[in-house]
Design a protein around this motif. Structure first.
Motif, mmCIF file in Angstrom:
data_model
loop_
_atom_site.group_PDB
_atom_site.id
_atom_site.type_symbol
_atom_site.label_atom_id
_atom_site.label_comp_id
_atom_site.label_asym_id
_atom_site.label_seq_id
_atom_site.Cartn_x
_atom_site.Cartn_y
_atom_site.Cartn_z
ATOM 1 N N ALA A 79 -24.253 -1.478 27.521
ATOM 2 C CA ALA A 79 -25.027 -1.404 28.763
ATOM 3 C C ALA A 79 -24.889 -0.039 29.426
ATOM 4 O O ALA A 79 -25.790 0.406 30.144
ATOM 5 C CB ALA A 79 -24.569 -2.496 29.720
ATOM 6 N N LYS A 80 -23.764 0.633 29.194
ATOM 7 C CA LYS A 80 -23.537 1.942 29.809
ATOM 8 C C LYS A 80 -24.181 3.079 29.024
ATOM 9 O O LYS A 80 -24.237 4.196 29.501
ATOM 10 C CB LYS A 80 -22.031 2.216 29.942
ATOM 11 C CG LYS A 80 -21.305 1.310 30.917
ATOM 12 C CD LYS A 80 -19.843 1.673 30.989
ATOM 13 C CE LYS A 80 -19.099 0.807 31.994
ATOM 14 N NZ LYS A 80 -19.539 1.062 33.382
ATOM 15 N N GLY A 81 -24.621 2.793 27.799
ATOM 16 C CA GLY A 81 -25.113 3.867 26.957
ATOM 17 C C GLY A 81 -26.547 3.702 26.507
ATOM 18 O O GLY A 81 -26.901 4.088 25.386
ATOM 19 N N GLN A 82 -27.364 3.117 27.367
ATOM 20 C CA GLN A 82 -28.763 2.923 26.992
ATOM 21 C C GLN A 82 -29.416 4.263 26.635
ATOM 22 O O GLN A 82 -29.293 5.241 27.358
ATOM 23 C CB GLN A 82 -29.523 2.263 28.150
ATOM 24 C CG GLN A 82 -29.060 0.847 28.450
ATOM 25 C CD GLN A 82 -29.236 -0.087 27.266
ATOM 26 O OE1 GLN A 82 -30.238 -0.018 26.547
ATOM 27 N NE2 GLN A 82 -28.271 -0.965 27.041
ATOM 28 N N PHE B 28 -10.256 1.970 21.758
ATOM 29 C CA PHE B 28 -10.178 0.806 22.643
ATOM 30 C C PHE B 28 -10.117 1.231 24.111
ATOM 31 O O PHE B 28 -9.747 0.444 24.978
ATOM 32 C CB PHE B 28 -8.968 -0.086 22.309
ATOM 33 C CG PHE B 28 -9.081 -0.803 20.988
ATOM 34 C CD1 PHE B 28 -10.081 -1.732 20.761
ATOM 35 C CD2 PHE B 28 -8.177 -0.547 19.972
ATOM 36 C CE1 PHE B 28 -10.190 -2.403 19.548
ATOM 37 C CE2 PHE B 28 -8.272 -1.209 18.750
ATOM 38 C CZ PHE B 28 -9.277 -2.135 18.537
ATOM 39 N N GLN B 29 -10.477 2.473 24.396
ATOM 40 C CA GLN B 29 -10.367 2.956 25.769
ATOM 41 C C GLN B 29 -11.471 2.367 26.635
ATOM 42 O O GLN B 29 -12.587 2.099 26.171
ATOM 43 C CB GLN B 29 -10.400 4.473 25.821
ATOM 44 C CG GLN B 29 -11.699 5.130 25.417
ATOM 45 C CD GLN B 29 -11.539 6.643 25.248
ATOM 46 O OE1 GLN B 29 -10.510 7.138 24.822
ATOM 47 N NE2 GLN B 29 -12.582 7.383 25.605
ATOM 48 N N THR B 30 -11.163 2.159 27.880
ATOM 49 C CA THR B 30 -12.094 1.564 28.823
ATOM 50 C C THR B 30 -13.344 2.425 28.960
ATOM 51 O O THR B 30 -13.251 3.629 29.201
ATOM 52 C CB THR B 30 -11.419 1.396 30.195
ATOM 53 O OG1 THR B 30 -10.242 0.591 30.039
ATOM 54 C CG2 THR B 30 -12.363 0.722 31.187
ATOM 55 N N ASP B 31 -14.499 1.812 28.757
ATOM 56 C CA ASP B 31 -15.814 2.456 28.861
ATOM 57 C C ASP B 31 -16.117 3.446 27.748
ATOM 58 O O ASP B 31 -17.125 4.154 27.817
ATOM 59 C CB ASP B 31 -15.977 3.182 30.208
ATOM 60 C CG ASP B 31 -15.903 2.236 31.398
ATOM 61 O OD1 ASP B 31 -16.253 1.050 31.224
ATOM 62 O OD2 ASP B 31 -15.486 2.674 32.476
ATOM 63 N N GLY B 32 -15.273 3.527 26.721
ATOM 64 C CA GLY B 32 -15.535 4.494 25.664
ATOM 65 C C GLY B 32 -15.613 5.891 26.250
ATOM 66 O O GLY B 32 -14.725 6.324 26.976
ATOM 67 N N TYR B 33 -16.713 6.608 25.940
ATOM 68 C CA TYR B 33 -16.920 7.942 26.500
ATOM 69 C C TYR B 33 -18.008 7.937 27.573
ATOM 70 O O TYR B 33 -18.592 8.974 27.866
ATOM 71 C CB TYR B 33 -17.334 8.916 25.401
ATOM 72 C CG TYR B 33 -16.258 9.182 24.370
ATOM 73 C CD1 TYR B 33 -15.007 9.647 24.753
ATOM 74 C CD2 TYR B 33 -16.496 8.969 23.021
ATOM 75 C CE1 TYR B 33 -14.016 9.891 23.818
ATOM 76 C CE2 TYR B 33 -15.510 9.222 22.070
ATOM 77 C CZ TYR B 33 -14.277 9.682 22.474
ATOM 78 O OH TYR B 33 -13.295 9.922 21.546
ATOM 79 N N SER C 204 -13.563 7.135 32.604
ATOM 80 C CA SER C 204 -13.074 7.505 31.272
ATOM 81 C C SER C 204 -12.852 9.011 31.184
ATOM 82 O O SER C 204 -11.846 9.473 30.632
ATOM 83 C CB SER C 204 -14.073 7.050 30.199
ATOM 84 O OG SER C 204 -13.737 7.588 28.941
ATOM 85 N N ALA C 205 -13.777 9.784 31.732
ATOM 86 C CA ALA C 205 -13.659 11.240 31.692
ATOM 87 C C ALA C 205 -12.433 11.728 32.452
ATOM 88 O O ALA C 205 -11.779 12.694 32.054
ATOM 89 C CB ALA C 205 -14.922 11.888 32.262
ATOM 90 N N GLU D 186 -22.882 12.314 29.463
ATOM 91 C CA GLU D 186 -23.166 12.997 30.724
ATOM 92 C C GLU D 186 -21.968 12.961 31.676
ATOM 93 O O GLU D 186 -21.680 13.970 32.329
ATOM 94 C CB GLU D 186 -24.398 12.390 31.398
ATOM 95 C CG GLU D 186 -24.828 13.120 32.659
ATOM 96 C CD GLU D 186 -25.015 14.616 32.462
ATOM 97 O OE1 GLU D 186 -24.601 15.390 33.351
ATOM 98 O OE2 GLU D 186 -25.581 15.015 31.425
ATOM 99 N N PRO D 187 -21.222 11.841 31.762
ATOM 100 C CA PRO D 187 -20.033 11.863 32.629
ATOM 101 C C PRO D 187 -18.993 12.897 32.192
ATOM 102 O O PRO D 187 -18.362 13.541 33.038
ATOM 103 C CB PRO D 187 -19.476 10.437 32.501
ATOM 104 C CG PRO D 187 -20.663 9.605 32.174
ATOM 105 C CD PRO D 187 -21.506 10.461 31.288
ATOM 106 N N TYR D 188 -18.833 13.096 30.884
ATOM 107 C CA TYR D 188 -17.876 14.092 30.411
ATOM 108 C C TYR D 188 -18.393 15.494 30.676
ATOM 109 O O TYR D 188 -17.628 16.390 31.060
ATOM 110 C CB TYR D 188 -17.596 13.892 28.920
ATOM 111 C CG TYR D 188 -16.547 12.842 28.637
ATOM 112 C CD1 TYR D 188 -15.351 13.168 28.008
ATOM 113 C CD2 TYR D 188 -16.735 11.516 29.017
ATOM 114 C CE1 TYR D 188 -14.383 12.209 27.747
ATOM 115 C CE2 TYR D 188 -15.780 10.551 28.774
ATOM 116 C CZ TYR D 188 -14.600 10.899 28.138
ATOM 117 O OH TYR D 188 -13.638 9.948 27.902
#
Length: 352
Positions: free
Chosen positions: A112-115, A127-132, A137-138, A208-210
């Motif tokens: 859902a976060k990576g549409q 296994f990190q929260t929200d992946g990248y 996460s950033a 984009e967040p990173y």
């Protein structure tokens, strides 16, 4: 020439980093001990503590030698270290979430976060929260990487800068262009620009967040453009890049994407350009760590890592017109340097 005080400060700082981040790694292992206990014993022997400490020692010795020779600033920025250490509480608070995700094999919680992003990228890597795919996460990523490598990640990253500097030697830095593929939060570009401030650079990342984190971290640094795009479709012109680097990128790509990214790198490099691949060691690079390579994808979710460790890098990059010219092993990192052949000089009528 560095002073004895600087030498002692460096040694103390690196020792403190290993102890600090190593303690956080052990904390994560302790919380997730039940999941680690389920891992099948590796066919290769795990490295001894002695072998690990000796390899770390060699890494830091070369790091100091490079800094003392003036290749990059002495890594003695205590303010930066203290600022990064403030993520400790966030890291510790996130450990139970990561451990729970590991127990239930929850690696598919980010779609859902990576549409609009490639499916292979919309996963909970490590296994990190929200992946990248989130600002949270950033904020945690750099600390997580240092904890994973027990305080050696920055030193390995600095080692990867060496072939970049070598490739740019003798060139006009104000005209040269560096491409950081998978630039993440901008740690490598911060180093590169501190050593070569006139160098122009492009930070390319799919998150984009990173990228936003990198923009903020490098907001006072001139000469960097930020591009949000996949490495398999780099939106840059053919032959527009002098040097490209990918740090811990290729082991997180599916095989077909690896091939596409290699092709794109060959396309954007100028004739005579250099690509620096800085990624995990592969089987046989440092035999004492083969057992660690074997169990790593089970310790943290890395769906494409096992395949990468057996990937023939020369065969991967040859179709893209890139040929290996150097290899360096820096503890758990393998730095492979590839070059694109220079254009053949056209023969004049008088030479015919």
């Amino acid at each position: 020439m560095a002073t004895n005080s600087e030498r002692l400060t460096y040694a103390a700082a690196q020792t403190a980093r290993v102890a600090f981040y190593g303690a956080h790694y052990l904390a994560a292992r302790l919380v997730a001990r039940d999941a680690f206990a389920e891992i099948d014993p590796p066919k290769h022997r795990l490295p001894s503590l002695r072998a690990t400490l000796f390899a770390m020692r060699d890494l830091f010795r070369q790091d100091w030698a490079n800094a003392e020779a003036g290749h990059y600033p002495l890594p003695l920025n205590l303010r930066d270290e203290m600022r990064r250490a403030q993520a400790s509480l966030r890291f510790l608070a996130d450990i139970p979430k990561v451990a729970a995700r590991r127990r239930r094999h929850g690696h598919d919680e980010t779609p859902a976060k990576g549409q609009g992003l490639p499916r292979y990228y919309r996963q909970n890597f490590h296994f990190q929260t929200d992946g990248y795919l989130s600002a949270d996460s950033a904020k945690l990523y750099d600390f997580q990487v240092e904890a994973l490598f027990a305080g050696t990640a920055d030193a390995m990253r600095r080692r990867a800068f060496m072939p970049v500097a070598e490739a740019l030697k003798g060139r006009s830095l104000s005209r040269a262009r560096l491409l950081d593929i998978g630039a993440g939060t901008g740690r490598f570009l911060s180093l590169a620009k501190s050593a070569l401030p006139e160098l122009r650079a492009v930070a390319l990342d799919l998150s984009e967040p990173y990228l936003e984190r990198a923009r903020r971290a490098l907001r006072h640094v001139k000469g960097i453009s930020f591009v949000g795009a996949p490495a398999e479709a780099i939106p840059l012109a053919d032959g527009s890049i002098d040097v490209a680097i990918g740090i811990y990128l290729f082991h997180e790509l599916p095989p077909k994407i690896r091939t596409a990214v290699a092709r794109e790198i060959g396309r954007v490099l100028k004739p005579g350009g250099t690509f620096v691949l800085s990624d995990s060691i592969q089987f046989g690079d440092a035999p004492e760590f083969d057992g660690l390579i074997e169990v790593f994808p089970d310790l943290v979710y890395e769906p494409y890592y096992a395949g990468y460790t057996k990937c023939d890098l020369d065969a991967l990059f040859a179709p893209a017109g890139l040929h290996r010219i150097a290899t360096d092993i820096a503890y758990l990192t393998k730095i492979a340097v590839f070059q694109k052949p220079r254009s053949k000089r056209r023969r004049s009528v008088h030479e015919s």
